[in-house]
Design a protein around this motif. Structure first.
Motif, PDB file in Angstrom:
ATOM      1  N   ARG A  13     -12.420   9.298   0.533  1.00 22.24           N
ATOM      2  CA  ARG A  13     -10.979   9.461   0.716  1.00 22.24           C
ATOM      3  C   ARG A  13     -10.251   8.121   0.592  1.00 22.24           C
ATOM      4  O   ARG A  13      -9.180   8.040  -0.016  1.00 22.24           O
ATOM      5  CB  ARG A  13     -10.702  10.078   2.091  1.00 22.24           C
ATOM      6  CG  ARG A  13      -9.225  10.237   2.411  1.00 22.24           C
ATOM      7  CD  ARG A  13      -9.032  10.722   3.832  1.00 22.24           C
ATOM      8  NE  ARG A  13      -7.627  10.723   4.204  1.00 22.24           N
ATOM      9  CZ  ARG A  13      -7.175  10.876   5.439  1.00 22.24           C
ATOM     10  NH1 ARG A  13      -8.043  11.066   6.423  1.00 22.24           N
ATOM     11  NH2 ARG A  13      -5.889  10.844   5.695  1.00 22.24           N
ATOM     12  N   VAL A  14     -10.869   7.071   1.146  1.00 24.35           N
ATOM     13  CA  VAL A  14     -10.225   5.756   1.123  1.00 24.35           C
ATOM     14  C   VAL A  14     -10.193   5.182  -0.282  1.00 24.35           C
ATOM     15  O   VAL A  14      -9.169   4.672  -0.749  1.00 24.35           O
ATOM     16  CB  VAL A  14     -10.931   4.785   2.089  1.00 24.35           C
ATOM     17  CG1 VAL A  14     -10.377   3.374   1.932  1.00 24.35           C
ATOM     18  CG2 VAL A  14     -10.779   5.257   3.528  1.00 24.35           C
ATOM     19  N   GLN A  18      -4.959   9.210  -5.433  1.00 25.29           N
ATOM     20  CA  GLN A  18      -4.063  10.299  -5.090  1.00 25.29           C
ATOM     21  C   GLN A  18      -3.018  10.448  -6.189  1.00 25.29           C
ATOM     22  O   GLN A  18      -2.757   9.501  -6.928  1.00 25.29           O
ATOM     23  CB  GLN A  18      -3.377  10.021  -3.730  1.00 25.29           C
ATOM     24  CG  GLN A  18      -4.327  10.037  -2.541  1.00 25.29           C
ATOM     25  CD  GLN A  18      -5.177   8.782  -2.423  1.00 25.29           C
ATOM     26  OE1 GLN A  18      -4.678   7.676  -2.602  1.00 25.29           O
ATOM     27  NE2 GLN A  18      -6.464   8.958  -2.130  1.00 25.29           N
ATOM     28  N   HIS A 119      -3.949   4.433  -5.456  1.00 23.39           N
ATOM     29  CA  HIS A 119      -4.698   4.209  -4.214  1.00 23.39           C
ATOM     30  C   HIS A 119      -3.758   4.160  -3.006  1.00 23.39           C
ATOM     31  O   HIS A 119      -3.634   3.132  -2.334  1.00 23.39           O
ATOM     32  CB  HIS A 119      -5.517   2.928  -4.317  1.00 23.39           C
ATOM     33  CG  HIS A 119      -6.608   2.981  -5.331  1.00 23.39           C
ATOM     34  ND1 HIS A 119      -7.698   3.825  -5.225  1.00 23.39           N
ATOM     35  CD2 HIS A 119      -6.770   2.299  -6.490  1.00 23.39           C
ATOM     36  CE1 HIS A 119      -8.499   3.645  -6.270  1.00 23.39           C
ATOM     37  NE2 HIS A 119      -7.952   2.734  -7.054  1.00 23.39           N
ATOM     38  N   THR A 121      -4.001   5.941  -0.092  1.00 21.46           N
ATOM     39  CA  THR A 121      -4.755   5.895   1.160  1.00 21.46           C
ATOM     40  C   THR A 121      -5.347   4.510   1.386  1.00 21.46           C
ATOM     41  O   THR A 121      -5.321   3.991   2.510  1.00 21.46           O
ATOM     42  CB  THR A 121      -5.874   6.945   1.151  1.00 21.46           C
ATOM     43  OG1 THR A 121      -5.306   8.238   0.969  1.00 21.46           O
ATOM     44  CG2 THR A 121      -6.646   6.921   2.467  1.00 21.46           C
ATOM     45  N   LEU A 124      -2.677   2.241   2.772  1.00 18.17           N
ATOM     46  CA  LEU A 124      -2.356   2.492   4.179  1.00 18.17           C
ATOM     47  C   LEU A 124      -3.437   1.951   5.098  1.00 18.17           C
ATOM     48  O   LEU A 124      -3.144   1.312   6.117  1.00 18.17           O
ATOM     49  CB  LEU A 124      -2.153   3.990   4.399  1.00 18.17           C
ATOM     50  CG  LEU A 124      -0.962   4.635   3.672  1.00 18.17           C
ATOM     51  CD1 LEU A 124      -0.960   6.133   3.887  1.00 18.17           C
ATOM     52  CD2 LEU A 124       0.351   4.026   4.140  1.00 18.17           C
ATOM     53  N   TRP A 125      -4.685   2.190   4.763  1.00 10.07           N
ATOM     54  CA  TRP A 125      -5.778   1.729   5.599  1.00 10.07           C
ATOM     55  C   TRP A 125      -5.933   0.216   5.516  1.00 10.07           C
ATOM     56  O   TRP A 125      -6.263  -0.444   6.509  1.00 10.07           O
ATOM     57  CB  TRP A 125      -7.071   2.437   5.204  1.00 10.07           C
ATOM     58  CG  TRP A 125      -7.132   3.855   5.681  1.00 10.07           C
ATOM     59  CD1 TRP A 125      -6.148   4.791   5.567  1.00 10.07           C
ATOM     60  CD2 TRP A 125      -8.217   4.496   6.351  1.00 10.07           C
ATOM     61  NE1 TRP A 125      -6.551   5.983   6.107  1.00 10.07           N
ATOM     62  CE2 TRP A 125      -7.823   5.827   6.597  1.00 10.07           C
ATOM     63  CE3 TRP A 125      -9.489   4.084   6.743  1.00 10.07           C
ATOM     64  CZ2 TRP A 125      -8.650   6.746   7.233  1.00 10.07           C
ATOM     65  CZ3 TRP A 125     -10.316   4.995   7.376  1.00 10.07           C
ATOM     66  CH2 TRP A 125      -9.902   6.307   7.623  1.00 10.07           C
ATOM     67  N   SER A 158      -1.101   7.858   8.387  1.00 11.56           N
ATOM     68  CA  SER A 158      -2.385   8.088   7.717  1.00 11.56           C
ATOM     69  C   SER A 158      -3.078   9.337   8.233  1.00 11.56           C
ATOM     70  O   SER A 158      -3.718  10.070   7.468  1.00 11.56           O
ATOM     71  CB  SER A 158      -3.298   6.868   7.910  1.00 11.56           C
ATOM     72  OG  SER A 158      -2.739   5.717   7.329  1.00 11.56           O
ATOM     73  N   TRP A 159      -2.985   9.605   9.544  1.00  9.93           N
ATOM     74  CA  TRP A 159      -3.765  10.684  10.148  1.00  9.93           C
ATOM     75  C   TRP A 159      -2.996  11.976  10.367  1.00  9.93           C
ATOM     76  O   TRP A 159      -3.595  13.055  10.400  1.00  9.93           O
ATOM     77  CB  TRP A 159      -4.325  10.217  11.492  1.00  9.93           C
ATOM     78  CG  TRP A 159      -5.481   9.280  11.345  1.00  9.93           C
ATOM     79  CD1 TRP A 159      -5.470   7.928  11.439  1.00  9.93           C
ATOM     80  CD2 TRP A 159      -6.838   9.638  11.036  1.00  9.93           C
ATOM     81  NE1 TRP A 159      -6.727   7.418  11.219  1.00  9.93           N
ATOM     82  CE2 TRP A 159      -7.585   8.443  10.971  1.00  9.93           C
ATOM     83  CE3 TRP A 159      -7.498  10.855  10.812  1.00  9.93           C
ATOM     84  CZ2 TRP A 159      -8.954   8.427  10.690  1.00  9.93           C
ATOM     85  CZ3 TRP A 159      -8.855  10.835  10.532  1.00  9.93           C
ATOM     86  CH2 TRP A 159      -9.568   9.632  10.475  1.00  9.93           C
ATOM     87  N   PRO A 163      -0.007  14.301   2.039  1.00  6.04           N
ATOM     88  CA  PRO A 163       0.144  13.377   0.899  1.00  6.04           C
ATOM     89  C   PRO A 163       1.587  13.024   0.535  1.00  6.04           C
ATOM     90  O   PRO A 163       1.859  11.857   0.240  1.00  6.04           O
ATOM     91  CB  PRO A 163      -0.561  14.122  -0.234  1.00  6.04           C
ATOM     92  CG  PRO A 163      -1.586  14.972   0.459  1.00  6.04           C
ATOM     93  CD  PRO A 163      -0.942  15.402   1.734  1.00  6.04           C
ATOM     94  N   GLN A 166       2.836  10.492   3.102  1.00  8.37           N
ATOM     95  CA  GLN A 166       2.080   9.249   2.957  1.00  8.37           C
ATOM     96  C   GLN A 166       2.548   8.472   1.731  1.00  8.37           C
ATOM     97  O   GLN A 166       2.692   7.245   1.783  1.00  8.37           O
ATOM     98  CB  GLN A 166       0.588   9.559   2.857  1.00  8.37           C
ATOM     99  CG  GLN A 166      -0.019  10.102   4.139  1.00  8.37           C
ATOM    100  CD  GLN A 166      -1.497  10.402   4.004  1.00  8.37           C
ATOM    101  OE1 GLN A 166      -2.125  10.072   3.002  1.00  8.37           O
ATOM    102  NE2 GLN A 166      -2.063  11.055   5.008  1.00  8.37           N
TER     103      GLN A 166
END
Length: 238
Positions: A13-14, A18, A119, A121, A124-125, A158-159, A163, A166
């Motif tokens: 996922r990371v 997307q 990218h 996600t 965000l991470w 993020s959680w 989409p 985000q």
């Protein structure tokens, strides 16, 4: 589902991509970011985020250049201070002093590159991880509160959101860094014109290198404007 499968899915996922949002969302988030930068009363609040990036830039380069990082302080007037130990002169000190003003713009440029590659996600991470690293080095309560609130916004988005939200948040943050990275150099230029900011990054660099502060200020302007141009083109898909 076992832990290895969960970890694999989380990693996928990371590092995965997307879908790109629609152009109208990219334009709207850019306008919202501009509204967070231009009005002075709003900027007095949102500038805190730029200060985090500014001081984080000082801190990162200090560590990479072999200096010992003592801590970071963020103040309610949106100023900040990063303290490191090492030689008071030399390349490491020059790079550390030069890193602050370009940092928000370069972070925005890196974020635009990630978003152009899909990218969302990962951005965000990655931003959450950077804020966590900054938090470890914060040495005052206001600074800790500011960084915690910023990090919490990334974690919650993020959680707890889908989409589309985000994507809107990620594009808004990157636009803000690109646009917000331009204004501080103009503010510094105005302060120096009126005889203020005698201990600014540009003036410290002038004392370290014998290169006039105005040259360093021009470099700050150039980096910010080039990052805005390049990052904006990536975000708009040009």
């Amino acid at each position: 589902m076992d832990s290895s499968t969960s970890a694999t899915g989380l990693w996928s996922r990371v590092v995965g991509t997307q879908p790109h949002p629609s152009l109208w969302l990219v334009l709207v988030t850019g306008l919202i970011a501009l509204a967070a930068v231009m009005p002075f009363r709003v900027w007095r609040i949102t500038r805190n985020a730029v200060t985090i990036a500014h001081e984080g830039g000082h801190a990162l380069v200090a560590v990479l250049s072999g200096r010992r990082l003592d801590g970071i302080r963020l103040h309610s007037d949106t100023s900040g201070l990063t303290v490191s130990r090492g030689r008071p002169t030399g390349l490491g000190m020059v790079l550390t002093a030069a890193a602050g003003y370009p940092a928000p713009s370069l972070l925005g440029l890196a974020g635009a590159w990630l978003l152009a590659a899909g990218h969302i996600t990962a951005l965000l991470w990655g931003a959450t991880a950077l804020l966590a690293a900054v938090l470890v080095m914060i040495r005052n309560a206001y600074g800790a509160l500011t960084v915690v609130l910023a990090g919490a916004s990334f974690v919650l988005v993020s959680w707890l959101t889908g989409p589309p939200v985000q994507a809107a948040f990620a594009y808004g943050v990157v636009w803000f860094l690109l646009l917000g990275g331009v204004r501080p150099a103009f503010e510094l230029q105005r302060k120096r014109r009126h005889g203020g900011a005698a201990d600014s990054d540009a003036d410290q660099l002038a004392r370290l290198t014998n290169v006039p502060a105005v040259v360093w200020l021009a470099m700050f302007h150039l980096v910010a404007l080039c990052a805005l141009t390049g990052g904006g083109r990536w975000l708009l898909g040009l």
